[in-house]
Design a protein around this motif. Structure first.
Motif, short mmCIF file in Angstrom:
data_model
loop_
_atom_site.label_atom_id
_atom_site.label_comp_id
_atom_site.label_asym_id
_atom_site.label_seq_id
_atom_site.Cartn_x
_atom_site.Cartn_y
_atom_site.Cartn_z
N UNK A 1 60.45 4.85 33.66
CA UNK A 1 61.14 6.04 34.13
C UNK A 1 62.14 5.86 34.91
N UNK A 2 62.75 4.92 35.22
CA UNK A 2 63.93 4.53 36.12
C UNK A 2 64.41 3.26 35.86
N UNK A 3 65.55 3.04 35.99
CA UNK A 3 66.32 1.88 35.87
C UNK A 3 65.77 0.83 36.82
N UNK A 4 65.61 -0.38 36.59
CA UNK A 4 64.84 -1.25 37.49
C UNK A 4 65.98 -2.56 37.56
N UNK A 5 66.27 -2.66 38.77
CA UNK A 5 67.26 -3.89 38.98
C UNK A 5 66.44 -5.12 39.76
N UNK A 6 66.33 -5.99 38.91
CA UNK A 6 65.67 -7.29 39.53
C UNK A 6 66.57 -7.99 40.38
N UNK A 7 66.19 -8.86 41.24
CA UNK A 7 67.12 -9.74 42.16
C UNK A 7 66.55 -11.02 42.55
N UNK A 8 67.09 -11.76 42.62
CA UNK A 8 66.93 -13.36 43.15
C UNK A 8 67.30 -13.68 44.48
N UNK A 9 66.91 -14.84 45.16
CA UNK A 9 67.50 -15.13 46.27
C UNK A 9 68.08 -16.69 46.28
N UNK A 10 69.26 -16.93 46.02
CA UNK A 10 69.72 -18.58 46.04
C UNK A 10 69.01 -19.30 44.86
N UNK A 11 68.94 -18.71 43.79
CA UNK A 11 68.33 -19.42 42.65
C UNK A 11 69.66 -20.37 42.00
N UNK A 12 69.21 -21.55 41.63
CA UNK A 12 70.14 -22.14 40.61
C UNK A 12 70.24 -21.76 39.47
N UNK A 13 71.14 -22.11 38.53
CA UNK A 13 71.47 -21.38 36.99
C UNK A 13 70.07 -21.61 36.41
N UNK A 14 69.23 -22.94 36.25
CA UNK A 14 68.34 -22.91 35.53
C UNK A 14 67.22 -22.03 35.95
N UNK A 15 66.83 -21.93 37.09
CA UNK A 15 65.76 -20.92 37.53
C UNK A 15 66.47 -19.55 37.25
N UNK A 16 67.48 -19.19 37.50
CA UNK A 16 68.01 -17.88 37.30
C UNK A 16 67.86 -17.37 35.78
N UNK A 17 68.17 -18.33 35.04
CA UNK A 17 67.94 -17.94 33.55
C UNK A 17 66.68 -17.92 33.16
N UNK A 18 65.58 -18.76 33.77
CA UNK A 18 64.26 -18.55 33.83
C UNK A 18 63.90 -17.15 34.08
#
Length: 191
Positions: free
Chosen positions: A30-47
């Protein structure tokens, strides 16, 4: 969801994933969802991007680890591009605290060159940096002011598309009044 107002600094990766999952379920398209992380390295960010996209998130706001300035313009722009292969991404300029304005601008320029899926930048730095950033990148991606209406108002002449309101969670009528005045170009009411 943002790292700053979601207390992600106090949460595990699993808890951040849970908040993302519940938000996507509740929003149900029903609305745009923006997910976020906190200080993830590239491998974890891709996962995490794969997970967030599968859950229904639309954009991924990245706040990569930059502790002790152990990154380069090249490594940060590669980080954005890698996640951008999975889903649309948003940069947060707070990640450049401790770096020069030129480092930040160069990194953003490289990231935009490497990925057509970098769709937004949220600014938390302000000053002449944000003016330069808006002038250089406003035709390439959406640019948002982080938090304050004053910050947004100072960015507008340089190409700012919107703002994230500090008040929207507890006094949404103030955010609505401000935005309606912006849309009406009524600067006296904006002030």
């Amino acid at each position: 969801l943002t790292a700053g107002d979601s207390h992600y600094c106090c949460m595990t990766h699993e808890e951040i994933a849970h908040v993302t999952k519940v938000t996507c379920e509740h929003t149900a398209g029903r609305a745009l969802v923006v997910a976020a992380d906190y200080f993830y390295g590239t491998a974890l960010a891709v996962e995490f991007a794969k997970f967030a996209k599968a859950e229904g998130a639309d954009i991924y706001m990245l706040l990569p680890a930059t502790w002790a300035s152990g990154v380069t313009e090249e490594s940060l722009s590669d980080h954005f591009a890698a996640v951008g292969e999975i889903m649309p991404v948003m940069a947060v300029t707070a990640l450049f605290n401790g770096f020069s304005d030129q480092f930040a601008l160069n990194t953003l320029r490289l990231a935009l060159e490497k990925s057509t899926n970098m769709v937004a930048i949220k600014d938390d730095r302000g000053g002449s940096f944000v003016q330069d950033m808006c002038l250089q990148f406003n035709e390439r991606c959406a640019i948002f002011a982080g938090g304050s209406k004053r910050h947004h108002l100072l960015m507008m002449p340089f190409g700012c598309d919107g703002y994230m309101s500090n008040f929207v969670t507890f006094r949404p009528e103030l955010s609505d009044r401000y935005w309606n005045a912006i849309v009406a170009n009524d600067l006296a009411r904006v002030r």
